[in-house]
Design an enzyme around this catalytic site. Structure first.
Site, mmCIF file in Angstrom:
data_model
loop_
_atom_site.group_PDB
_atom_site.id
_atom_site.type_symbol
_atom_site.label_atom_id
_atom_site.label_comp_id
_atom_site.label_asym_id
_atom_site.label_seq_id
_atom_site.Cartn_x
_atom_site.Cartn_y
_atom_site.Cartn_z
ATOM 1 N N LYS A 13 -23.766 8.765 -35.565
ATOM 2 C CA LYS A 13 -24.130 8.362 -34.200
ATOM 3 C C LYS A 13 -25.138 9.338 -33.584
ATOM 4 C CE LYS A 13 -19.906 8.413 -32.485
ATOM 5 N NZ LYS A 13 -19.132 8.866 -33.650
ATOM 6 N N ARG A 88 -14.498 5.924 -25.845
ATOM 7 C CA ARG A 88 -13.719 6.086 -27.068
ATOM 8 C C ARG A 88 -12.345 5.464 -26.943
ATOM 9 N NH1 ARG A 88 -16.436 11.030 -29.156
ATOM 10 N NH2 ARG A 88 -15.623 11.613 -31.185
ATOM 11 N N ARG A 123 -21.985 18.727 -42.777
ATOM 12 C CA ARG A 123 -22.611 18.669 -41.454
ATOM 13 C C ARG A 123 -22.790 20.063 -40.850
ATOM 14 N NH1 ARG A 123 -20.971 14.688 -36.642
ATOM 15 N NH2 ARG A 123 -18.898 15.632 -36.689
ATOM 16 N N ARG A 156 -19.033 22.834 -37.384
ATOM 17 C CA ARG A 156 -18.110 22.596 -36.267
ATOM 18 C C ARG A 156 -16.684 22.838 -36.729
ATOM 19 N NH1 ARG A 156 -19.764 16.955 -33.564
ATOM 20 N NH2 ARG A 156 -17.490 16.830 -33.527
ATOM 21 N N ARG A 167 -9.041 13.006 -37.061
ATOM 22 C CA ARG A 167 -10.020 12.350 -36.186
ATOM 23 C C ARG A 167 -10.268 10.914 -36.638
ATOM 24 N NH1 ARG A 167 -14.972 16.041 -36.371
ATOM 25 N NH2 ARG A 167 -15.780 14.764 -34.697
HETATM 26 P P1 AMP Z 1 -17.984 14.186 -30.923
HETATM 27 O O1 AMP Z 1 -19.021 15.257 -30.885
HETATM 28 O O2 AMP Z 1 -18.431 12.921 -30.233
HETATM 29 O O3 AMP Z 1 -17.449 13.936 -32.306
HETATM 30 O O4 AMP Z 1 -16.735 14.727 -30.046
HETATM 31 C C1 AMP Z 1 -16.025 15.881 -30.433
HETATM 32 C C2 AMP Z 1 -14.673 15.906 -29.753
HETATM 33 O O5 AMP Z 1 -14.846 15.915 -28.334
HETATM 34 C C3 AMP Z 1 -13.764 14.718 -30.035
HETATM 35 O O6 AMP Z 1 -13.031 14.851 -31.239
HETATM 36 C C4 AMP Z 1 -12.863 14.738 -28.806
HETATM 37 O O7 AMP Z 1 -11.894 15.771 -28.887
HETATM 38 C C5 AMP Z 1 -13.842 15.128 -27.704
HETATM 39 N N1 AMP Z 1 -14.500 13.942 -27.101
HETATM 40 C C6 AMP Z 1 -15.835 13.652 -27.099
HETATM 41 N N2 AMP Z 1 -16.083 12.492 -26.475
HETATM 42 C C7 AMP Z 1 -14.865 12.017 -26.090
HETATM 43 C C8 AMP Z 1 -14.431 10.842 -25.408
HETATM 44 N N3 AMP Z 1 -15.292 9.894 -25.009
HETATM 45 N N4 AMP Z 1 -13.100 10.682 -25.191
HETATM 46 C C9 AMP Z 1 -12.201 11.616 -25.565
HETATM 47 N N5 AMP Z 1 -12.536 12.746 -26.220
HETATM 48 C C10 AMP Z 1 -13.857 12.953 -26.483
#
Ligand code: AMP
Length: 209
Positions: A13, A88, A123, A156, A167
């Site tokens: 994404k 999400r 990554r 990360r 996840r």
């Molecule tokens: P990402 O970089 O989008 O993979 O987000 C990393 C982490 O941030 C996720 O595993 C969640 O813990 C948190 N996070 C990011 N966006 C959201 C969201 N829309 N709702 C809930 N948690 C989020």
């Protein structure tokens, strides 16, 4: 144009959002990047979010809804935006709808769990600007250094294999139901992963036309 990129963690994404943002001239809003910046800056929101994120859990809806509604009210979002990693949950999608926001396209990137697990191990992200790389598929020009800002590339914490499994489970349980939510509104566009970043971008742009 208002667009959502939906997909499992590691589906690409962030990478696709950066390409589409440049192509379409609209910003990408990533709640993951906003939260990581908040953690780095030691803000109260960042401190609240950190434990959830480190364990691969979702940050509570009310925190996310606050962040995203505030961000979308900024002037650079006036002509449209690409949402990466938000909504999400159904509650987040309903909150956006309640705020009067309607999306033109919800692109769902379809990638198998197996491929995701393989990808996550390679990554790397820039600790300064959040740009995303992969040691094989999308390598930076100089190893360990961000092409965009010269920042240091790091792994990360939530890309550790056990956290990735968690996840993915959270994705299937909490986020995948959004496909039916947006299908029922007539705006869901599933796009298969095409095996390369360029080919997948082309496939996405084709459905947006
Ligand atoms: P990402 O970089 O989008 O993979 O987000 C990393 C982490 O941030 C996720 O595993 C969640 O813990 C948190 N996070 C990011 N966006 C959201 C969201 N829309 N709702 C809930 N948690 C989020």
């Amino acid at each position: 144009m208002k667009l959502i990129l939906l997909g499992a963690p590691g589906a690409g994404k962030g990478t696709q959002a950066a390409i589409l943002a440049a192509e379409l001239g609209i910003p990408t809003i990533s709640t993951g990047n906003i939260l990581r910046a908040a953690i780095k800056n030691g803000t109260p929101t960042g401190m609240k979010a950190k434990t959830y994120m480190d364990e691969g859990h979702l940050v509570p809806d009310e925190v996310i809804i606050g962040i995203i509604t505030e961000r979308l009210a900024e002037s650079d979002c006036a002509k449209g935006y690409i949402l990466d990693g938000v909504p999400r949950t159904i509650a987040q999608a309903e909150a956006l709808e309640a705020a009067g926001i309607r999306f033109d396209h919800v692109v769902s990137l379809e990638v198998s769990d197996e491929t995701i697990e393989e990808r996550m191990s390679g990554r790397r992200v820039c600790e300064h600007c959040g740009a995303s790389y992969h040691i094989k598929a999308v390598p930076p020009r100089t190893e360990g250094v961000c092409d965009v800002c010269g920042g240091k590339l790091v792994t990360r914490k939530d890309d550790a294999p056990e956290t990735v499994k968690n996840r993915l489970a959270v994705y299937h349980r909490e986020t995948e139901p959004l496909k039916d939510f947006y299908k029922s509104r007539g705006v869901l566009y599933p796009v298969e992963d095409m095996g390369s970043v360029e080919a997948t971008s082309k496939a996405i742009l084709a459905v947006l036309k």
